[in-house]
Design an enzyme around this catalytic site. Structure first.
Site, PDB file in Angstrom:
ATOM      1  N   ASP A 102      59.055  19.762   2.962  1.00  9.29           N
ATOM      2  CA  ASP A 102      60.136  19.407   2.043  1.00  9.29           C
ATOM      3  C   ASP A 102      59.717  18.138   1.313  1.00  9.29           C
ATOM      4  OD1 ASP A 102      61.302  21.382   3.641  1.00  9.29           O
ATOM      5  OD2 ASP A 102      63.289  20.462   3.555  1.00  9.29           O
ATOM      6  N   LYS A 121      65.544  22.247  -3.508  1.00 17.35           N
ATOM      7  CA  LYS A 121      66.460  21.698  -2.513  1.00 17.35           C
ATOM      8  C   LYS A 121      67.313  20.631  -3.172  1.00 17.35           C
ATOM      9  CE  LYS A 121      66.103  18.892   1.739  1.00 17.35           C
ATOM     10  NZ  LYS A 121      65.142  18.360   2.737  1.00 17.35           N
ATOM     11  N   LYS A 143      67.835  25.660  -1.335  1.00 16.89           N
ATOM     12  CA  LYS A 143      68.285  25.009  -0.106  1.00 16.89           C
ATOM     13  C   LYS A 143      69.359  23.983  -0.435  1.00 16.89           C
ATOM     14  CE  LYS A 143      66.743  22.123   3.779  1.00 16.89           C
ATOM     15  NZ  LYS A 143      65.583  21.608   4.541  1.00 16.89           N
TER      16      LYS A 143
END
Length: 240
Positions: free
Chosen positions: A109, A173, A202
């Site tokens: 991430d 995300k 996400k």
């Protein structure tokens, strides 16, 4: 030693693959507190294995321990890169990601270069994303790009998602959870509208209840980042 734990108990009267299990399978159980101890990481991983979460998300220094603890299970280890500001250089992010991958991370991430995006430097932002995508994919892992929606204008959110698609990443995300805001349904819907089915979305930041998680899924998220995964799944199981 790896965690050994029996399968989570079946809910009486529910189908073998109950809705709560489907929800658990898209939760990234997260612990990014800088004060997290080895004992905390052990509990995080134990919960992830018990509830069959998608992965545990930890800081790079905790990747090796988490990888050992979840080895032999379906739970993956994810690590954050350039966290939480995204303001390190691409070469540093690449090295950090390579170290995390070497230690056992299977998902990365990365926080994008927010300042570069806000400066209108599209080439730098895309190169940053692509530079990470190359090494992450070369190692058979998944790359999620954290765009930090709370700090972006509408136009910047659109651009960040477009660049993530062009750079060949796997997910966009919403948030680190360390800015002045987290995931909101409108942003998740916007992100899904831009990336379509090309990328995953996400939702992360401030998701603490079953209602929060379901709202994000309804808005278009197919992965949920939260430190409250156990609470959410317990609530879902109680409703089964």
């Amino acid at each position: 030693m790896p965690i050994e734990i029996s399968e989570a108990p079946h809910v009486a009267g529910a189908p073998a693959q109950a809705d709560w299990r489907l929800l658990a399978a898209i939760i990234d159980q997260t612990l990014l507190n800088p004060a997290a101890s080895a004992t905390d990481i052990e509990q995080l991983c134990r919960n992830a294995v018990e509830y069959s979460f998608a992965c545990v998300v930890v800081n790079p220094a905790n990747v090796a321990l988490a990888s050992l603890l979840v080895s032999g299970t379906a739970v993956k280890v994810a690590s954050v890169i350039g966290f939480p500001f995204g303001a390190t250089t691409t070469s540093v992010k690449r090295y950090e990601a390579l170290e995390a991958l070497r230690l056992g991370a299977r998902e990365i991430d990365m926080v994008m270069n927010i300042g570069a995006l806000k400066s209108g430097d599209r080439a730098r932002v895309q190169a940053d994303m692509r530079g990470l995508a190359e090494i992450v994919h070369a190692n058979g892992a998944i790359l999620k790009i954290t765009i930090e929606t709370a700090l972006l204008s509408l136009e910047e959110k659109l651009l960040a998602c477009q660049l993530a698609v062009a750079a060949g990443t796997d997910y966009v995300k919403s948030s680190t959870g360390f800015a002045n805001g987290g995931a909101v349904p409108a942003d998740i819907s916007l992100m899904r509208g831009v990336v379509g089915e090309k990328l995953g979305v996400k939702a992360s930041g401030g998701i603490r209840t079953l209602h929060d998680a379901q709202t994000m899924i309804d808005a278009g998220a197919n992965r949920i980042g939260t430190s409250a995964g156990v609470v959410i799944i317990q609530e879902a199981r109680n409703r089964t």
